[in-house]
Design a protein around this motif. Sequence first.
Motif, PDB file in Angstrom:
ATOM      1  N   LEU A   1       0.789  -1.128  -0.072  1.00 52.84           N
ATOM      2  CA  LEU A   1       0.123   0.018  -0.174  1.00 52.84           C
ATOM      3  C   LEU A   1       0.759   1.077  -0.139  1.00 52.84           C
ATOM      4  O   LEU A   1       1.743   1.324   0.647  1.00 52.84           O
ATOM      5  N   ILE A   2       0.600   2.347  -0.887  1.00 52.69           N
ATOM      6  CA  ILE A   2       1.309   3.473  -1.034  1.00 52.69           C
ATOM      7  C   ILE A   2       0.490   4.719  -0.813  1.00 52.69           C
ATOM      8  O   ILE A   2      -0.447   4.966  -1.169  1.00 52.69           O
ATOM      9  N   LEU A   3       0.924   5.415   0.398  1.00 52.85           N
ATOM     10  CA  LEU A   3      -0.077   6.528   0.951  1.00 52.85           C
ATOM     11  C   LEU A   3       0.898   7.690   0.740  1.00 52.85           C
ATOM     12  O   LEU A   3       2.187   7.834   1.008  1.00 52.85           O
ATOM     13  N   LEU A   4       0.408   8.850   0.339  1.00 53.88           N
ATOM     14  CA  LEU A   4       1.164   9.978   0.128  1.00 53.88           C
ATOM     15  C   LEU A   4       0.496  11.185   0.924  1.00 53.88           C
ATOM     16  O   LEU A   4      -0.774  11.350   1.088  1.00 53.88           O
ATOM     17  N   GLY A   5       1.390  12.027   1.716  1.00 56.50           N
ATOM     18  CA  GLY A   5       0.765  13.016   2.428  1.00 56.50           C
ATOM     19  C   GLY A   5       1.535  14.195   2.321  1.00 56.50           C
ATOM     20  O   GLY A   5       2.717  14.307   2.315  1.00 56.50           O
ATOM     21  N   ALA A   6       0.804  15.336   2.123  1.00 54.27           N
ATOM     22  CA  ALA A   6       1.016  16.772   1.977  1.00 54.27           C
ATOM     23  C   ALA A   6       0.472  17.641   3.138  1.00 54.27           C
ATOM     24  O   ALA A   6      -0.452  17.934   3.142  1.00 54.27           O
ATOM     25  N   GLY A   7       1.506  17.938   3.968  1.00 53.48           N
ATOM     26  CA  GLY A   7       0.945  18.458   5.339  1.00 53.48           C
ATOM     27  C   GLY A   7       0.739  19.998   5.093  1.00 53.48           C
ATOM     28  O   GLY A   7      -0.455  20.490   5.637  1.00 53.48           O
ATOM     29  N   ARG A   8       1.570  20.588   4.356  1.00 53.43           N
ATOM     30  CA  ARG A   8       1.480  22.208   4.026  1.00 53.43           C
ATOM     31  C   ARG A   8       0.081  22.107   3.298  1.00 53.43           C
ATOM     32  O   ARG A   8      -0.484  23.091   3.316  1.00 53.43           O
ATOM     33  N   GLU A   9      -0.235  21.535   2.323  1.00 53.57           N
ATOM     34  CA  GLU A   9      -1.223  21.505   1.253  1.00 53.57           C
ATOM     35  C   GLU A   9      -2.520  20.872   1.839  1.00 53.57           C
ATOM     36  O   GLU A   9      -3.496  20.874   1.428  1.00 53.57           O
ATOM     37  N   LYS A  10      -2.299  19.993   2.793  1.00 52.89           N
ATOM     38  CA  LYS A  10      -3.536  19.398   3.786  1.00 52.89           C
ATOM     39  C   LYS A  10      -4.222  18.414   2.738  1.00 52.89           C
ATOM     40  O   LYS A  10      -5.497  18.342   2.599  1.00 52.89           O
ATOM     41  N   LYS A  11      -3.488  17.590   2.166  1.00 54.30           N
ATOM     42  CA  LYS A  11      -3.862  16.507   1.448  1.00 54.30           C
ATOM     43  C   LYS A  11      -3.533  15.084   1.574  1.00 54.30           C
ATOM     44  O   LYS A  11      -2.168  15.210   1.657  1.00 54.30           O
ATOM     45  N   ILE A  12      -4.163  14.163   1.613  1.00 56.12           N
ATOM     46  CA  ILE A  12      -3.899  12.665   1.610  1.00 56.12           C
ATOM     47  C   ILE A  12      -4.289  11.945   0.514  1.00 56.12           C
ATOM     48  O   ILE A  12      -5.356  12.162   0.106  1.00 56.12           O
ATOM     49  N   TYR A  13      -3.436  11.313  -0.239  1.00 58.85           N
ATOM     50  CA  TYR A  13      -4.082  10.178  -1.354  1.00 58.85           C
ATOM     51  C   TYR A  13      -3.259   9.087  -1.320  1.00 58.85           C
ATOM     52  O   TYR A  13      -2.211   8.970  -0.449  1.00 58.85           O
ATOM     53  N   ALA A  14      -3.782   8.162  -2.085  1.00 56.59           N
ATOM     54  CA  ALA A  14      -3.267   6.635  -1.987  1.00 56.59           C
ATOM     55  C   ALA A  14      -3.527   5.874  -3.214  1.00 56.59           C
ATOM     56  O   ALA A  14      -3.964   6.228  -4.074  1.00 56.59           O
ATOM     57  N   ILE A  15      -2.464   4.980  -3.358  1.00 56.08           N
ATOM     58  CA  ILE A  15      -2.243   3.804  -4.342  1.00 56.08           C
ATOM     59  C   ILE A  15      -2.506   2.535  -3.744  1.00 56.08           C
ATOM     60  O   ILE A  15      -1.572   2.030  -3.091  1.00 56.08           O
TER      61      ILE A  15
END
Length: 287
Positions: free
Chosen positions: A199-213
């Motif tokens: 599972l791949i999780l991607l997080g952007a704290g400054r932009e307040k976004k989470i997305y995943a593969i």
Amino acid sequence: MNQHHFAFFDEGSKKEIRRTILKAVAIPGYQVPFSSREMPIARGWGTGGLQITLSIIGREDCLKVIDQGSDESVNAVSIKKLVHNTTSVEITERTQEATIIQSRHRIPEIPLQGGQILVLQVPTPEPLRQVEPREYMTKILHSEEEYSGAWLQLFEQIMKYGRTATGADHPVYVNSRYVMAPSPIPRFDNVKMNESDALILLGAGREKKIYAIPPYTDVQSLAFEDYPFAVEEFSGKSCRFCGATDVFLDEVLDSATGDVHYQCNDTSYCLEQLNSHEKAKEESSYA
């Protein structure tokens, strides 16, 4: 007596981030907004990935943190210390031992396995930001699957350089639906996302976004039929330490001699290869 919650966050914060992760997994490639928390590190230094890691980590997990291929960079060491001090979980440098791998700018060379989670730190999650600065408009473009701007960027690069010139963060199509920024990993690593066991999780704290593969998801790098996607070329080159030839290599200039050398970007992989070579030599000497 500990003066902090397990994994730094209170349970309410962790639950909110986990719910965001579940939605991201359910809609591969879609950027899900979340309430990014204040962290004891500056935004832009991996707060998005760190918030994911702190929200999903358990007492039985084993953590690996890398920064541009290195386990010992300032960023990687600081994140490891924070997670370990608030959880006491085991820390490792071996990819195959880790249950959670948090990374900046690289996917490890050793193939990830089922049950592992790769957490990528993301500075800019929106792949259309350079062509459309307005957030509400990028949401509309994603909803209408209108990605001509992303294609236009690649076309302009071909017209200017004769090829696509994305050194990193080359956009990908996820599940034949959303165009996604894979984080600033080199093109060499894009192919590792396709049908990944992990599972791949991607997080952007400054932009307040989470997305995943999610595991076993189709991920294809954007490319034209007559200008196919190509990764960085290392033909005829090998690591000067371990001799590896099928990995992402760093180009290093020897200031004393002016010679150019190549070495594995993934330092733990290189060390394991060296240890394997040494073990093989020892075994052959006893034979």
